[in-house]
Design an enzyme around this catalytic site. Structure first.
Site, PDB file in Angstrom:
ATOM      1  N   HIS A   1      12.340   3.416   4.888  1.00 14.90           N
ATOM      2  CA  HIS A   1      11.291   4.143   4.149  1.00 14.90           C
ATOM      3  C   HIS A   1      11.834   5.466   3.608  1.00 14.90           C
ATOM      4  CE1 HIS A   1       7.461   1.972   4.405  1.00 14.90           C
ATOM      5  NE2 HIS A   1       7.904   1.493   5.562  1.00 14.90           N
TER       6      HIS A   1
ATOM      7  N   LYS B   1       0.819  -1.223   0.000  1.00 12.46           N
ATOM      8  CA  LYS B   1       0.000   0.000   0.000  1.00 12.46           C
ATOM      9  C   LYS B   1       0.849   1.268   0.000  1.00 12.46           C
ATOM     10  CE  LYS B   1      -0.745  -0.435   4.947  1.00 12.46           C
ATOM     11  NZ  LYS B   1       0.211  -1.550   5.042  1.00 12.46           N
TER      12      LYS B   1
ATOM     13  N   ARG C   1      12.231   6.574  -0.447  1.00 13.01           N
ATOM     14  CA  ARG C   1      11.634   7.773  -1.041  1.00 13.01           C
ATOM     15  C   ARG C   1      12.657   8.616  -1.779  1.00 13.01           C
ATOM     16  NH1 ARG C   1       8.862   7.831   3.891  1.00 13.01           N
ATOM     17  NH2 ARG C   1      10.138   9.490   4.741  1.00 13.01           N
TER      18      ARG C   1
END
Length: 169
Positions: free
Chosen positions: A51, A14, A55
């Site tokens: 994370h 997700k 990015r």
């Protein structure tokens, strides 16, 4: 502006889906990640770092463990924003003994009036067994209520399972 609610289980893909969708649209605007995680242990610190690395430098990260609506307020119409994730935010609220209903209503209102492009990412926790303790049952129920309110207000709702997306709304 309309917003998108992205639901899925842990490791469903997700976050990657929301990040990719945001990157595909951010031609003129700033990419903003509103992060709700707090590094209370080394494993979570490592997860947060991973994370951030995924990015890359194109993203601006705003830390908002308790006040997503406040983090959205100064952002503008050209901003492309991903909030990741609402269930961690909900945990933060509950553990901080905050008024969950008021915070949830404030988030729904802030998302609905946000002028930029917005994806809200959250774990769908209602597919599993009934938890064996009162706190976990309350969390599951609060998450379900939050998801229903956001889904009603959202322009689009996407469920992600095993990296595959299913548009619900």
């Amino acid at each position: 502006m309309p917003f998108t609610l992205v639901l899925g289980g842990a490791r469903s893909g997700k976050s990657a889906f929301a990040q990719g969708a945001a990157e595909a649209l951010a031609t003129d605007g700033r990419l903003v990640m509103i992060a709700t995680a707090q590094a209370f242990d080394p494993e979570m610190a490592e997860r947060i770092a991973r994370h951030q690395e995924d990015r890359g430098a194109a993203w601006t990260t705003l830390e908002a463990p308790l006040d997503i609506a406040g983090a959205l307020a100064p952002l503008g119409a050209n901003d492309v924003v991903v909030v990741d994730c609402l269930t961690l935010w909900l945990s933060n609220l509950m553990l901080g003994e905050q008024d969950v209903a008021t915070a949830a209503a404030g988030l729904v209102e802030a998302a609905g009036r946000f002028e930029g492009t917005l994806w809200l990412v959250s774990n769908e926790v209602g597919f599993g067994v009934v938890p064996d303790n009162a706190l976990a049952r309350r969390f599951r129920d609060e998450a379900g209520r939050l998801h229903q309110a956001l889904a009603q207000a959202a322009d689009a709702v996407t469920l992600v399972v095993a990296g595959l997306t299913l548009r619900l709304k």
